[in-house]
Design a protein around this motif. Structure first.
Motif, PDB file in Angstrom:
ATOM      1  N   SER A 122       0.860  -1.254   0.220  1.00 21.84           N
ATOM      2  CA  SER A 122       0.062  -0.008  -0.037  1.00 21.84           C
ATOM      3  C   SER A 122       0.727   1.208   0.109  1.00 21.84           C
ATOM      4  N   PRO A 123       0.441   2.423  -0.555  1.00 21.09           N
ATOM      5  CA  PRO A 123       1.213   3.613  -0.603  1.00 21.09           C
ATOM      6  C   PRO A 123       1.635   4.047   0.783  1.00 21.09           C
ATOM      7  N   VAL A 124       0.815   3.866   1.493  1.00 25.56           N
ATOM      8  CA  VAL A 124       1.245   4.513   3.012  1.00 25.56           C
ATOM      9  C   VAL A 124       2.433   3.838   3.506  1.00 25.56           C
ATOM     10  N   PHE A 125       2.450   2.720   3.460  1.00 23.88           N
ATOM     11  CA  PHE A 125       3.516   1.860   3.879  1.00 23.88           C
ATOM     12  C   PHE A 125       4.988   2.126   3.117  1.00 23.88           C
ATOM     13  N   LYS A 126       4.657   2.210   1.727  1.00 24.01           N
ATOM     14  CA  LYS A 126       5.746   2.110   0.834  1.00 24.01           C
ATOM     15  C   LYS A 126       6.563   3.692   1.152  1.00 24.01           C
ATOM     16  N   VAL A 127       5.552   4.933   1.449  1.00 24.56           N
ATOM     17  CA  VAL A 127       6.145   6.087   1.607  1.00 24.56           C
ATOM     18  C   VAL A 127       6.754   6.035   3.118  1.00 24.56           C
ATOM     19  N   ALA A 128       6.245   5.494   4.044  1.00 23.06           N
ATOM     20  CA  ALA A 128       6.892   5.321   5.257  1.00 23.06           C
ATOM     21  C   ALA A 128       8.343   4.613   5.214  1.00 23.06           C
ATOM     22  N   ALA A 129       8.263   3.571   4.491  1.00 23.81           N
ATOM     23  CA  ALA A 129       9.540   2.798   4.498  1.00 23.81           C
ATOM     24  C   ALA A 129      10.577   3.682   3.614  1.00 23.81           C
ATOM     25  N   SER A 130      10.081   4.447   2.418  1.00 19.00           N
ATOM     26  CA  SER A 130      11.071   5.175   1.867  1.00 19.00           C
ATOM     27  C   SER A 130      11.474   6.354   2.823  1.00 19.00           C
ATOM     28  N   PHE A 131      10.687   6.869   3.669  1.00 20.08           N
ATOM     29  CA  PHE A 131      11.393   7.944   4.392  1.00 20.08           C
ATOM     30  C   PHE A 131      12.279   7.169   5.589  1.00 20.08           C
ATOM     31  N   ILE A 132      12.056   6.221   6.057  1.00 16.76           N
ATOM     32  CA  ILE A 132      12.951   5.501   6.836  1.00 16.76           C
ATOM     33  C   ILE A 132      14.476   5.017   6.060  1.00 16.76           C
ATOM     34  N   LEU A 133      14.301   4.588   4.787  1.00 18.79           N
ATOM     35  CA  LEU A 133      15.432   4.357   4.028  1.00 18.79           C
ATOM     36  C   LEU A 133      16.269   5.780   3.807  1.00 18.79           C
ATOM     37  N   ILE A 134      15.620   6.836   3.690  1.00 14.71           N
ATOM     38  CA  ILE A 134      16.079   8.009   3.193  1.00 14.71           C
ATOM     39  C   ILE A 134      16.853   8.428   4.449  1.00 14.71           C
ATOM     40  N   THR A 135      16.442   8.503   5.623  1.00 19.72           N
ATOM     41  CA  THR A 135      16.867   8.935   6.956  1.00 19.72           C
ATOM     42  C   THR A 135      18.314   7.995   7.379  1.00 19.72           C
ATOM     43  N   ALA A 136      17.782   6.551   6.983  1.00 15.51           N
ATOM     44  CA  ALA A 136      19.033   5.754   7.235  1.00 15.51           C
ATOM     45  C   ALA A 136      20.094   5.649   6.444  1.00 15.51           C
ATOM     46  N   ALA A 137      19.875   6.106   5.243  1.00 17.65           N
ATOM     47  CA  ALA A 137      21.134   6.243   4.361  1.00 17.65           C
ATOM     48  C   ALA A 137      21.824   7.327   4.405  1.00 17.65           C
ATOM     49  N   GLY A 138      21.150   8.654   4.606  1.00 17.86           N
ATOM     50  CA  GLY A 138      21.963  10.142   4.759  1.00 17.86           C
ATOM     51  C   GLY A 138      21.995  10.474   5.936  1.00 17.86           C
ATOM     52  N   GLY A 139      21.280  10.160   7.118  1.00 18.84           N
ATOM     53  CA  GLY A 139      21.206  10.993   8.222  1.00 18.84           C
ATOM     54  C   GLY A 139      20.772  12.315   7.894  1.00 18.84           C
ATOM     55  N   VAL A 140      19.604  12.523   8.229  1.00 21.48           N
ATOM     56  CA  VAL A 140      18.801  13.825   7.819  1.00 21.48           C
ATOM     57  C   VAL A 140      19.343  14.842   8.921  1.00 21.48           C
ATOM     58  N   LYS A 141      19.902  16.049   8.415  1.00 23.26           N
ATOM     59  CA  LYS A 141      20.494  16.849   9.184  1.00 23.26           C
ATOM     60  C   LYS A 141      19.472  18.145   9.820  1.00 23.26           C
ATOM     61  N   SER A 142      18.369  18.230   8.703  1.00 20.63           N
ATOM     62  CA  SER A 142      17.368  19.320   8.777  1.00 20.63           C
ATOM     63  C   SER A 142      16.091  19.115   8.145  1.00 20.63           C
ATOM     64  N   LEU A 143      15.103  19.603   8.324  1.00 22.14           N
ATOM     65  CA  LEU A 143      13.782  19.331   7.775  1.00 22.14           C
ATOM     66  C   LEU A 143      13.981  19.792   6.122  1.00 22.14           C
ATOM     67  N   ARG A 144      14.599  20.815   5.985  1.00 23.10           N
ATOM     68  CA  ARG A 144      14.903  21.102   4.375  1.00 23.10           C
ATOM     69  C   ARG A 144      15.713  19.995   3.878  1.00 23.10           C
ATOM     70  N   SER A 145      16.755  19.593   4.372  1.00 22.21           N
ATOM     71  CA  SER A 145      17.677  18.580   3.932  1.00 22.21           C
ATOM     72  C   SER A 145      16.576  17.328   3.627  1.00 22.21           C
ATOM     73  N   PHE A 146      15.719  16.969   4.335  1.00 25.08           N
ATOM     74  CA  PHE A 146      14.846  15.927   4.288  1.00 25.08           C
ATOM     75  C   PHE A 146      14.123  15.745   3.217  1.00 25.08           C
ATOM     76  N   PHE A 147      13.481  17.139   2.968  1.00 25.36           N
ATOM     77  CA  PHE A 147      12.698  17.246   1.700  1.00 25.36           C
ATOM     78  C   PHE A 147      13.372  17.240   0.486  1.00 25.36           C
ATOM     79  N   VAL A 148      14.405  18.013   0.394  1.00 24.74           N
ATOM     80  CA  VAL A 148      15.390  17.858  -0.676  1.00 24.74           C
ATOM     81  C   VAL A 148      15.870  16.240  -0.813  1.00 24.74           C
ATOM     82  N   SER A 149      16.309  15.716   0.172  1.00 21.10           N
ATOM     83  CA  SER A 149      16.619  14.112  -0.218  1.00 21.10           C
ATOM     84  C   SER A 149      15.321  13.240  -0.625  1.00 21.10           C
ATOM     85  N   SER A 150      14.080  13.410   0.035  1.00 14.52           N
ATOM     86  CA  SER A 150      12.937  12.771  -0.463  1.00 14.52           C
ATOM     87  C   SER A 150      12.704  13.027  -1.799  1.00 14.52           C
ATOM     88  N   ALA A 151      12.784  14.457  -2.388  1.00 18.23           N
ATOM     89  CA  ALA A 151      12.406  15.059  -3.780  1.00 18.23           C
ATOM     90  C   ALA A 151      13.380  14.115  -4.752  1.00 18.23           C
TER      91      ALA A 151
END
Length: 196
Positions: free
Chosen positions: A59-88
């Protein structure tokens, strides 16, 4: 019915996740830690295996949640802005990878389903990209000479011996008109040590 091998699902998704996460981190955060990206990609591969058996994970909800976890695990989000840039960046690369997967699936006569694309050509492309990234990172991370590193340079001209304190050239590639390397020295320091 086609036989689907769990290890191929794991490998395909690991390679694809690694390439997408690596370039996401490289573009958005700039400093990619290879081990973190490898672990995040492994987590993504394991998630994809569970998604084959558990329909709710698709389901899209779980896929989006999983992608956010992977992005955070891979890059170590430093700020909300960097999280949005990384997600995009992540979703941009994911869309490109999905397009490549569909194209290679049709070219390879692979079976396209909602859970898994069985296209060996896709596996080889992402494995090649994985190897390229890892080899490039290893090459880029090898020990480089530092600007601050100093050494003692001893030059011998016939009976004259000149001792100079030198800095290591870190790649400005100075050369004379014939293309040979040059050494820059303070002329007064050289002449003070020579019998002229």
């Amino acid at each position: 019915m086609n036989t689907v091998y769990i290890e191929l699902i794991l490998l395909d998704n690991f390679f694809m996740d690694f390439v997408i996460l690596y370039y996401t981190v490289r573009i958005s955060v700039k400093n990619a830690r290879l081990l973190r990206v490898l672990l995040a990609a492994a987590l993504g591969g394991v998630y994809s295996v569970f998604a084959v058996f558990c329909d709710i994970l698709i389901s899209p909800v779980f896929k989006v949640a999983a992608s956010f976890i992977l992005i955070t695990a891979a890059g170590g989000v430093k700020s909300l802005r960097s999280f949005f840039v990384s997600s995009a960046v992540f979703y941009g690369f994911s869309a490109g990878a999905a397009g490549l997967a569909v194209m290679l699936s049709y070219m390879d006569s692979g079976k396209l389903s909602g859970k898994f694309i069985n296209a060996p050509a896709l596996r080889y492309v992402f494995f090649g990209l994985f190897l390229f990234v890892v080899i490039t990172e290893i090459f880029l991370r090898r020990k480089q000479l530092c600007n601050e590193e100093r050494c003692e340079l001893i030059l011998v001209f016939g009976k004259n011996r000149v001792k100079l304190s030198a800095a290591v050239d870190t790649g400005n590639s100075l050369c004379d008109s014939s293309g040979d390397g040059v050494i820059i020295a303070d002329m007064s320091e050289v002449l003070s040590q020579m019998d002229v």
